[in-house]
Design a protein around this motif. Structure first.
Motif, mmCIF file in Angstrom:
data_model
loop_
_atom_site.group_PDB
_atom_site.id
_atom_site.type_symbol
_atom_site.label_atom_id
_atom_site.label_comp_id
_atom_site.label_asym_id
_atom_site.label_seq_id
_atom_site.Cartn_x
_atom_site.Cartn_y
_atom_site.Cartn_z
ATOM 1 N N ALA A 286 168.050 128.255 80.488
ATOM 2 C CA ALA A 286 167.540 129.568 80.100
ATOM 3 C C ALA A 286 166.020 129.551 79.926
ATOM 4 N N LEU A 287 165.499 128.551 79.211
ATOM 5 C CA LEU A 287 164.051 128.479 78.962
ATOM 6 C C LEU A 287 163.270 128.243 80.252
ATOM 7 N N ALA A 288 163.798 127.359 81.111
ATOM 8 C CA ALA A 288 163.105 127.090 82.378
ATOM 9 C C ALA A 288 163.105 128.323 83.277
ATOM 10 N N THR A 289 164.183 129.093 83.237
ATOM 11 C CA THR A 289 164.232 130.333 84.026
ATOM 12 C C THR A 289 163.181 131.319 83.525
ATOM 13 N N LEU A 290 163.050 131.455 82.207
ATOM 14 C CA LEU A 290 162.008 132.309 81.641
ATOM 15 C C LEU A 290 160.618 131.821 82.048
ATOM 16 N N GLN A 291 160.447 130.499 82.059
ATOM 17 C CA GLN A 291 159.144 129.935 82.423
ATOM 18 C C GLN A 291 158.795 130.237 83.880
ATOM 19 N N ILE A 292 159.769 130.130 84.747
ATOM 20 C CA ILE A 292 159.523 130.414 86.164
ATOM 21 C C ILE A 292 159.169 131.882 86.369
ATOM 22 N N PHE A 293 159.929 132.783 85.722
ATOM 23 C CA PHE A 293 159.640 134.208 85.872
ATOM 24 C C PHE A 293 158.290 134.582 85.260
ATOM 25 N N ALA A 294 157.860 133.812 84.257
ATOM 26 C CA ALA A 294 156.567 134.088 83.626
ATOM 27 C C ALA A 294 155.409 133.884 84.597
ATOM 28 N N LEU A 295 155.620 133.037 85.613
ATOM 29 C CA LEU A 295 154.565 132.818 86.608
ATOM 30 C C LEU A 295 154.203 134.107 87.339
ATOM 31 N N PHE A 296 155.206 134.965 87.535
ATOM 32 C CA PHE A 296 154.957 136.220 88.255
ATOM 33 C C PHE A 296 154.272 137.264 87.372
ATOM 34 N N LEU A 297 154.241 137.003 86.057
ATOM 35 C CA LEU A 297 153.607 137.948 85.128
ATOM 36 C C LEU A 297 152.306 137.392 84.558
ATOM 37 N N ARG A 298 151.774 136.353 85.170
ATOM 38 C CA ARG A 298 150.580 135.704 84.630
ATOM 39 C C ARG A 298 149.351 136.606 84.800
ATOM 40 N N PRO A 299 148.714 137.007 83.682
ATOM 41 C CA PRO A 299 147.523 137.854 83.794
ATOM 42 C C PRO A 299 146.342 137.055 84.350
ATOM 43 N N LYS A 300 145.341 137.746 84.826
ATOM 44 C CA LYS A 300 144.129 137.085 85.284
ATOM 45 C C LYS A 300 143.389 136.482 84.095
ATOM 46 N N LYS A 301 142.486 135.543 84.376
ATOM 47 C CA LYS A 301 141.781 134.837 83.313
ATOM 48 C C LYS A 301 141.015 135.796 82.406
ATOM 49 N N GLU A 302 140.488 136.876 82.969
ATOM 50 C CA GLU A 302 139.660 137.794 82.201
ATOM 51 C C GLU A 302 140.483 138.816 81.411
ATOM 52 N N HIS A 303 141.804 138.858 81.652
ATOM 53 C CA HIS A 303 142.638 139.878 81.011
ATOM 54 C C HIS A 303 142.794 139.574 79.520
ATOM 55 N N LYS A 304 142.859 140.626 78.713
ATOM 56 C CA LYS A 304 142.923 140.450 77.255
ATOM 57 C C LYS A 304 144.232 139.796 76.799
ATOM 58 N N PHE A 305 145.287 139.912 77.615
ATOM 59 C CA PHE A 305 146.573 139.307 77.248
ATOM 60 C C PHE A 305 146.718 137.866 77.741
ATOM 61 N N ARG A 306 145.733 137.334 78.478
ATOM 62 C CA ARG A 306 145.846 135.979 79.018
ATOM 63 C C ARG A 306 145.948 134.938 77.896
ATOM 64 N N PHE A 307 145.254 135.160 76.790
ATOM 65 C CA PHE A 307 145.291 134.231 75.662
ATOM 66 C C PHE A 307 146.715 134.103 75.128
ATOM 67 N N TYR A 308 147.384 135.227 74.958
ATOM 68 C CA TYR A 308 148.755 135.209 74.413
ATOM 69 C C TYR A 308 149.733 134.636 75.439
ATOM 70 N N TRP A 309 149.497 134.915 76.717
ATOM 71 C CA TRP A 309 150.352 134.345 77.761
ATOM 72 C C TRP A 309 150.235 132.826 77.776
ATOM 73 N N ASN A 310 149.023 132.322 77.566
ATOM 74 C CA ASN A 310 148.819 130.869 77.533
ATOM 75 C C ASN A 310 149.598 130.228 76.383
ATOM 76 N N ILE A 311 149.579 130.874 75.217
ATOM 77 C CA ILE A 311 150.333 130.346 74.059
ATOM 78 C C ILE A 311 151.823 130.291 74.390
ATOM 79 N N TYR A 312 152.339 131.390 74.942
ATOM 80 C CA TYR A 312 153.753 131.452 75.325
ATOM 81 C C TYR A 312 154.088 130.365 76.358
ATOM 82 N N HIS A 313 153.259 130.249 77.387
ATOM 83 C CA HIS A 313 153.500 129.311 78.481
ATOM 84 C C HIS A 313 153.487 127.866 77.986
ATOM 85 N N HIS A 314 152.511 127.536 77.147
ATOM 86 C CA HIS A 314 152.406 126.157 76.649
ATOM 87 C C HIS A 314 153.552 125.819 75.687
#
Length: 387
Positions: A286-314
């Motif tokens: 389940a977790l690995a599936t979420l991680q794979i799908f998260a790749l398709f929702l990865r914001p650009k480096k300059e996006h304000k949500f990229r910081f939170y996405w990085n926390i989730y991803h790590h």
């Protein structure tokens, strides 16, 4: 000539004598075996695995079955067991007679109603049992009993184990002979057959173990090491990213194949439940599936949500790393392979851990030097633009 002939006879006789002395029960077929209590049985069978033998007499008039089960335990302080399964062909559901040697050297016989592999309870059996006894000699245990058996054809199961703890049997190996120690027994015809599906099931178990060890236990840790440490070097960009994606996506694909194999094994092994291993495996999928799908929702480096996405991803990545390694070891406990397989995996994990520590130190040195060099650079303009 006479001397030569006697010498030749002696050279043949001595090895045979030694063979019988070393292992009297194992070197003979069941038809040659005798018992110290002079019991006699009308039929016997050399069971095909675990170097075991069964002697029996069945009286259809009163449905009484007298048995003598003979086998060496897997270790000197181990146990042997023989069972009848009224409902199935495996161990789950079997009515079991178990013999072992106590600390004082005497033999004990206990009865176990094995409703499932997890639920092994010492209790009375579903049919009458009496005159139970056991003896030991020459590294071989002998189990005696009389049973009330209504059917002339029964499902029999036999097994050997390594030790007994507080009167309770420690689990046996799950090697091919242990998995094939079952079959049908015709009490009047003396015909025994063994189910041979254990070999193919063991092959599936090994495939399941290898797939999951490679995916969760190796590919994911390597992918995390690449992402954490190589990206600190500008010359490795964007190669580190593609290597990271390759390891994680490949690990996920292999892991899904291993997970599916495990689901298939579970459906084919009714009564065999490894709760913790199964639950961790489901969580990993389940977790690995979420991680794979998260790749398709990865914001650009300059996006304000990229910081939170990085926390989730790590956070998700390190959780998968820990659970994957834990579950590989739980799988090794279940498969119980040769020791060198466990040792090899431990060495690989230690090597990856040592490499991570080394790269951690190098990365920090590079990062600190980079920050230091930036702090010593003059500001653009004079006095930071103040004139």
């Amino acid at each position: 000539m006479a001397s030569s002939s006697s010498s030749s006879s002696l050279s043949i006789f001595l090895p045979l004598t030694l063979l019988f002395l070393i292992s009297p029960a194992l070197s003979l077929t069941c038809t040659s075996q005798t018992f110290t209590n002079n019991k006699l049985y009308s039929k016997c069978a050399d069971l095909p695995v675990l170097s075991s033998f069964l002697h029996w007499t069945y009286d259809p008039a009163n449905s009484t079955l007298s048995i003598a089960f003979i086998s060496p335990p897997s270790k000197t302080d181990g146990w042997i067991a023989w069972a009848i399964n009224p409902t199935s062909t495996g161990m789950a559901g079997s009515q079991t007679l178990l013999a072992y040697q106590k600390s004082d050297g005497t033999m004990a016989v206990k009865t176990f109603n094995i409703s499932s592999y997890k639920d092994i309870v010492e209790s009375k059996l579903s049919f009458d049992v009496w005159d139970t006894a056991a003896e030991s000699s020459g590294g071989v245990f002998r189990l005696f009993a009389k049973l009330k058996v209504e059917k002339e054809t029964v499902n029999q199961v036999w097994q050997v184990g390594p030790s007994v703890s507080d009167g309770f049997p420690v689990k046996h190996d799950f090697l091919t002979p242990n998995l094939n120690s079952k079959g049908t027994l015709n009490l009047t015809g003396g015909i025994t057959t063994t189910t041979v599906s254990g070999g193919s099931k063991m092959k599936k178990r090994n495939i399941h173990g290898i797939l999951n060890a490679v995916s969760w236990g190796l590919m994911f840790p390597i992918g995390i090491i690449i992402a954490r440490y190589l990206r600190a070097f500008p010359s490795a960009d964007p190669a580190w990213f593609y290597l990271h994606i390759f390891c994680q996506v490949s690990g996920y694909a292999i892991g899904v194949a291993g997970w599916a194999t495990g689901i298939k094994l579970g459906s084919e092994s009714k009564g065999v439940v490894y709760t913790n291993h199964r639950n961790i495996g489901i969580a990993l999928f389940a977790l690995a599936t979420l991680q794979i799908f998260a790749l398709f929702l990865r914001p650009k480096k300059e996006h304000k949500f990229r910081f939170y996405w990085n926390i989730y991803h790590h956070a998700l990545g390190y959780t998968i790393l820990a659970l994957g390694i834990i579950n590989v070891f739980k799988g090794l406990d279940i498969l119980n392979p040769a020791k060198h397989w466990r040792s090899t995996y431990i060495i690989v994990i230690i090597a990856l851990g040592a490499l991570a520590l080394l790269l951690e130190a190098i990365t920090w040195i590079v990062v600190l030097k980079r920050k230091s060099s930036k702090s010593t650079k003059p500001y653009d303009g004079l006095n930071n633009g103040q004139g």
